[in-house]
Design an enzyme around this catalytic site. Structure first.
Site, mmCIF file in Angstrom:
data_model
loop_
_atom_site.group_PDB
_atom_site.id
_atom_site.type_symbol
_atom_site.label_atom_id
_atom_site.label_comp_id
_atom_site.label_asym_id
_atom_site.label_seq_id
_atom_site.Cartn_x
_atom_site.Cartn_y
_atom_site.Cartn_z
ATOM 1 N N SER A 2 -11.848 11.912 11.871
ATOM 2 C CA SER A 2 -10.743 13.063 11.887
ATOM 3 C C SER A 2 -10.827 13.906 10.630
ATOM 4 C CB SER A 2 -9.444 12.326 11.583
ATOM 5 O OG SER A 2 -8.795 11.919 12.778
ATOM 6 N N THR A 41 -12.624 4.548 15.861
ATOM 7 C CA THR A 41 -12.163 3.521 15.185
ATOM 8 C C THR A 41 -12.644 2.124 15.717
ATOM 9 O OG1 THR A 41 -10.033 4.625 14.987
ATOM 10 C CG2 THR A 41 -9.760 2.288 14.480
ATOM 11 N N ASN A 93 -6.542 2.286 22.368
ATOM 12 C CA ASN A 93 -7.589 3.028 21.770
ATOM 13 C C ASN A 93 -8.757 2.302 20.851
ATOM 14 O OD1 ASN A 93 -8.654 4.729 19.226
ATOM 15 N ND2 ASN A 93 -8.896 5.896 21.173
ATOM 16 N N GLY A 129 -3.444 10.720 15.906
ATOM 17 C CA GLY A 129 -2.978 9.811 16.806
ATOM 18 C C GLY A 129 -2.656 8.386 16.047
ATOM 19 N N ASP A 130 -1.948 7.561 16.572
ATOM 20 C CA ASP A 130 -1.865 6.168 16.257
ATOM 21 C C ASP A 130 -1.295 5.583 17.518
ATOM 22 O OD1 ASP A 130 -2.083 4.219 13.943
ATOM 23 O OD2 ASP A 130 0.102 3.995 14.675
ATOM 24 N N GLN A 162 -3.061 3.834 4.058
ATOM 25 C CA GLN A 162 -3.879 4.999 4.218
ATOM 26 C C GLN A 162 -4.459 5.770 3.083
ATOM 27 O OE1 GLN A 162 -3.421 6.051 7.855
ATOM 28 N NE2 GLN A 162 -5.295 6.706 7.667
ATOM 29 N N LYS A 175 1.682 9.178 6.701
ATOM 30 C CA LYS A 175 1.871 8.946 7.924
ATOM 31 C C LYS A 175 3.139 9.309 8.448
ATOM 32 C CE LYS A 175 0.082 5.784 10.876
ATOM 33 N NZ LYS A 175 -1.329 5.374 11.233
ATOM 34 N N LYS A 213 -3.250 12.958 5.130
ATOM 35 C CA LYS A 213 -3.877 12.678 6.286
ATOM 36 C C LYS A 213 -3.459 11.236 6.895
ATOM 37 C CE LYS A 213 -7.061 13.612 9.546
ATOM 38 N NZ LYS A 213 -5.891 13.527 10.479
ATOM 39 N N LYS A 254 -7.372 3.570 2.240
ATOM 40 C CA LYS A 254 -8.368 3.687 3.315
ATOM 41 C C LYS A 254 -9.000 4.989 3.250
ATOM 42 C CE LYS A 254 -6.442 2.578 7.385
ATOM 43 N NZ LYS A 254 -6.053 2.695 8.673
HETATM 44 P P1 NDP Z 1 -2.325 2.173 21.354
HETATM 45 O O1 NDP Z 1 -1.442 2.607 21.442
HETATM 46 O O2 NDP Z 1 -3.656 2.948 21.967
HETATM 47 O O3 NDP Z 1 -2.753 0.746 21.411
HETATM 48 C C1 NDP Z 1 -1.841 -0.368 21.070
HETATM 49 C C2 NDP Z 1 -2.188 -1.847 21.639
HETATM 50 O O4 NDP Z 1 -1.566 -2.778 20.899
HETATM 51 C C3 NDP Z 1 -1.777 -1.752 23.238
HETATM 52 O O5 NDP Z 1 -2.553 -2.567 23.807
HETATM 53 C C4 NDP Z 1 -0.515 -2.213 22.898
HETATM 54 O O6 NDP Z 1 0.341 -2.884 23.977
HETATM 55 C C5 NDP Z 1 -0.555 -3.301 21.691
HETATM 56 N N1 NDP Z 1 0.569 -3.459 21.104
HETATM 57 C C6 NDP Z 1 1.375 -2.323 20.314
HETATM 58 N N2 NDP Z 1 2.569 -2.805 19.646
HETATM 59 C C7 NDP Z 1 2.415 -4.115 20.153
HETATM 60 C C8 NDP Z 1 3.258 -5.214 19.632
HETATM 61 N N3 NDP Z 1 4.191 -4.820 19.061
HETATM 62 N N4 NDP Z 1 3.035 -6.461 20.204
HETATM 63 C C9 NDP Z 1 1.859 -6.609 20.942
HETATM 64 N N5 NDP Z 1 1.094 -5.840 21.272
HETATM 65 C C10 NDP Z 1 1.320 -4.602 20.593
HETATM 66 O O7 NDP Z 1 -3.046 2.159 19.635
HETATM 67 P P2 NDP Z 1 -4.097 2.103 18.928
HETATM 68 O O8 NDP Z 1 -5.169 1.408 19.702
HETATM 69 O O9 NDP Z 1 -4.392 3.606 18.440
HETATM 70 O O10 NDP Z 1 -3.786 1.508 17.459
HETATM 71 C C11 NDP Z 1 -3.697 0.088 17.312
HETATM 72 C C12 NDP Z 1 -4.056 -0.382 15.993
HETATM 73 O O11 NDP Z 1 -4.905 0.322 15.186
HETATM 74 C C13 NDP Z 1 -2.586 0.004 15.031
HETATM 75 O O12 NDP Z 1 -2.302 -0.810 14.073
HETATM 76 C C14 NDP Z 1 -2.888 1.392 14.351
HETATM 77 O O13 NDP Z 1 -2.340 1.763 13.232
HETATM 78 C C15 NDP Z 1 -4.595 0.815 13.934
HETATM 79 N N6 NDP Z 1 -5.240 2.243 13.985
HETATM 80 C C16 NDP Z 1 -5.408 3.058 14.829
HETATM 81 C C17 NDP Z 1 -6.661 4.063 14.675
HETATM 82 C C18 NDP Z 1 -6.774 4.979 15.718
HETATM 83 O O14 NDP Z 1 -7.658 5.896 15.477
HETATM 84 N N7 NDP Z 1 -6.247 4.838 16.745
HETATM 85 C C19 NDP Z 1 -7.180 4.453 13.611
HETATM 86 C C20 NDP Z 1 -6.903 3.185 12.712
HETATM 87 C C21 NDP Z 1 -5.960 2.065 12.862
HETATM 88 P P3 NDP Z 1 1.326 -2.039 25.054
HETATM 89 O O15 NDP Z 1 0.466 -1.186 25.923
HETATM 90 O O16 NDP Z 1 1.852 -3.077 25.724
HETATM 91 O O17 NDP Z 1 2.320 -1.575 24.059
#
Ligand code: NDP
Length: 444
Positions: free
Chosen positions: A376, A209, A240, A165-166, A111, A126, A90, A114
């Site tokens: 999830s 999250t 997200n 998603g991610d 993961q 992943k 997962k 976690k």
């Molecule tokens: P999203 O794609 O929804 O958002 C990512 C955010 O981070 C955006 O604002 C994006 O900006 C910014 N970002 C991405 N890459 C970079 C970078 N290289 N430098 C600066 N800013 C960056 O992703 P999520 O919110 O889902 O995920 C965010 C983090 O949380 C990740 O590490 C993910 O693995 C982790 N996570 C997510 C979960 C989930 O349920 N969604 C669960 C557990 C962990 P821009 O739009 O400009 O790219």
């Protein structure tokens, strides 16, 4: 040489050019040293650590798709099925140009622990692709997702591997991928999570999250004689995780004053307007530069800068290694008392060490952002029983999971003499269950 050092050395040697994977393995194994030493003979004989750091399976495939002008593009798809000792693999699917095998392996490895920490039956995996969804039309996104799933569907299933998603993979992408899976496999099953409510999604998965991050932060503060009430919070990201972290922080009485994306960041002294942020990011899919139109008193700055803003609590919610030693020094100088990681490994190893040395409460991502994967798993349960729980039911379970999770990592840290070190606590608590299951299942 100790068993832990031997395995770290082998991982670096056998997986060249994967610095993020090395970083994740080192961080986990270093903090497991005390547990490993207590069981060294049996673990060595069973090569337990070597098996733990080697994925059960890694799949790499070609993803051809056609853009709106008729041009064919080829991206690379990945799925790393890391460890299934305690349940089906997962973990999310990341769509971002920075994706490579090392990034997916670091995320898959994290993961495992976690998922174990959630207390639910889910193994670690992943996947993703170096495809960049930014600026693509809906049709192009669909073309990519369908091509990606045409190959991936051979390796996943509701009882085998359940992606989610991610970064870059939200409800729209999950929808296109689910449609293609169903079409090819002729199965309506819970093979993906993060689905829309209309076809088997769970209430509160979108929020999970970010909400979970705040539930665990609140519990940690409570156990240390503090609370979120009246605190100023700085958040990075505007995806997200960030959006729902900001929303829940506000509901719990704190004020969040920043958000960022990969181009720049906003400072809103009156508190980030969540409705405006949702409109910009979820509905219009625009850049943060638009935020000022909704909030004229806010400031927009190009580049990186969130960690220099004065606050009590910092929640990195964007991406890996976004908070380095220099940033950590700014946080401490500004009086930050707690850092909880919404993103995966957003804090560099030296920054984490510095924050802990300075007495900042630090909750690592594998615990702090586990609410997403926990929900999830609740979505999988609902799919299996073909029932749908209410928002309130799911949210209450999420909160219970995060509160228990905090107490488990706190207890594990105390048991091994690392009181208040939630990094060590999370790694140990996550590892023990997986190690027991691997040992019980023999050499596989
Ligand atoms: P999203 O794609 O929804 O958002 C990512 C955010 O981070 C955006 O604002 C994006 O900006 C910014 N970002 C991405 N890459 C970079 C970078 N290289 N430098 C600066 N800013 C960056 O992703 P999520 O919110 O889902 O995920 C965010 C983090 O949380 C990740 O590490 C993910 O693995 C982790 N996570 C997510 C979960 C989930 O349920 N969604 C669960 C557990 C962990 P821009 O739009 O400009 O790219």
């Amino acid at each position: 040489m100790s068993y832990v050092d031997e395995v770290i050395e082998r991982v670096v040697k056998e997986n060249p050019s994967e610095p993020e994977f090395h970083q994740a393995v080192k961080e986990v194994l270093e903090s497991l040293r005390v547990v490993v030493e207590a069981n060294e003979e049996a673990y060595r004989r069973d090569a337990l650590l070597e098996r733990l750091v080697n994925p059960e399976r890694q799949i790499k495939f070609r993803v051809p798709w056609i853009d709106d002008k008729g041009q064919v593009h080829v991206n690379t798809g990945y799925r790393v099925q890391f460890n299934s000792a305690i349940g089906p693999y997962k973990g999310g699917l990341r769509l971002h140009p920075s994706v490579n095998l090392g990034i997916i392996k670091f995320l898959g490895f994290e993961q495992i622990f976690k998922n174990s920490l959630t207390g639910l039956s889910i193994g670690g995996g992943k996947g993703g692709s170096d495809f960049d969804p930014k600026g693509k039309s809906d049709r192009e996104i669909m073309a990519f997702c369908q091509s990606f799933m045409t190959e991936l569907c051979k390796y996943i299933g509701a009882d085998t591997d359940v992606p989610a998603g991610d970064i870059g993979t939200g409800a729209r992408e999950i929808g296109y991928m689910y449609g293609q899976y169903k079409r090819i496999r002729n199965l309506f099953e819970g093979v993906l999570t993060g689905k829309a409510i209309s076809y088997g999604g769970s209430y509160a998965r979108t929020e999970a999250t970010g909400y979970g991050l705040l539930y665990i932060t609140e519990e940690m503060l409570k156990c240390n004689g503090q609370s979120l009430q009246g605190k100023t919070v700085i958040v990075s990201g505007s995806g997200n995780v960030a959006i729902y972290a900001i929303e829940k922080a506000g509901q719990l009485g704190a004020k969040v004053v920043t958000a960022s994306d990969s181009n720049g960041w906003v400072y809103d002294p009156e508190g980030i307007d969540v409705a405006a942020l949702k409109e910009i990011k979820e509905v219009k899919r625009q850049r943060l530069t638009e935020y000022k139109k909704y909030r004229p008193n806010s400031e927009y700055h190009e580049g990186k800068g969130v960690w220099g803003v004065k606050a009590d609590i910092a929640l990195p919610c964007a991406t890996q290694n976004e908070l380095n030693l220099e940033d950590a020094k700014k946080l401490v100088a500004n009086g930050v008392i707690a850092v909880a990681e919404g993103a995966n490994m957003p804090t560099t190893a030296d920054a984490t060490e510095y924050l802990q040395e300075k007495g900042v409460y630090f909750i690592p991502g594998k615990a702090a952002n586990a609410g997403g994967v926990a929900t999830s798993a609740l979505e999988m349960s609902q799919n299996s029983e073909r029932l749908s729980w209410t928002f309130e039911q799911v949210d209450a379970k999420l909160k219970e999971i995060m509160v228990n999770l905090f107490h488990n990592i706190d207890a594990a840290a105390k048991k091994y003499g690392f009181d208040g070190n939630y990094v060590v606590g999370a790694n140990i608590a996550g590892f023990e269950k997986v190690a027991d299951a691997m040992t019980a299942q023999g050499i596989v």
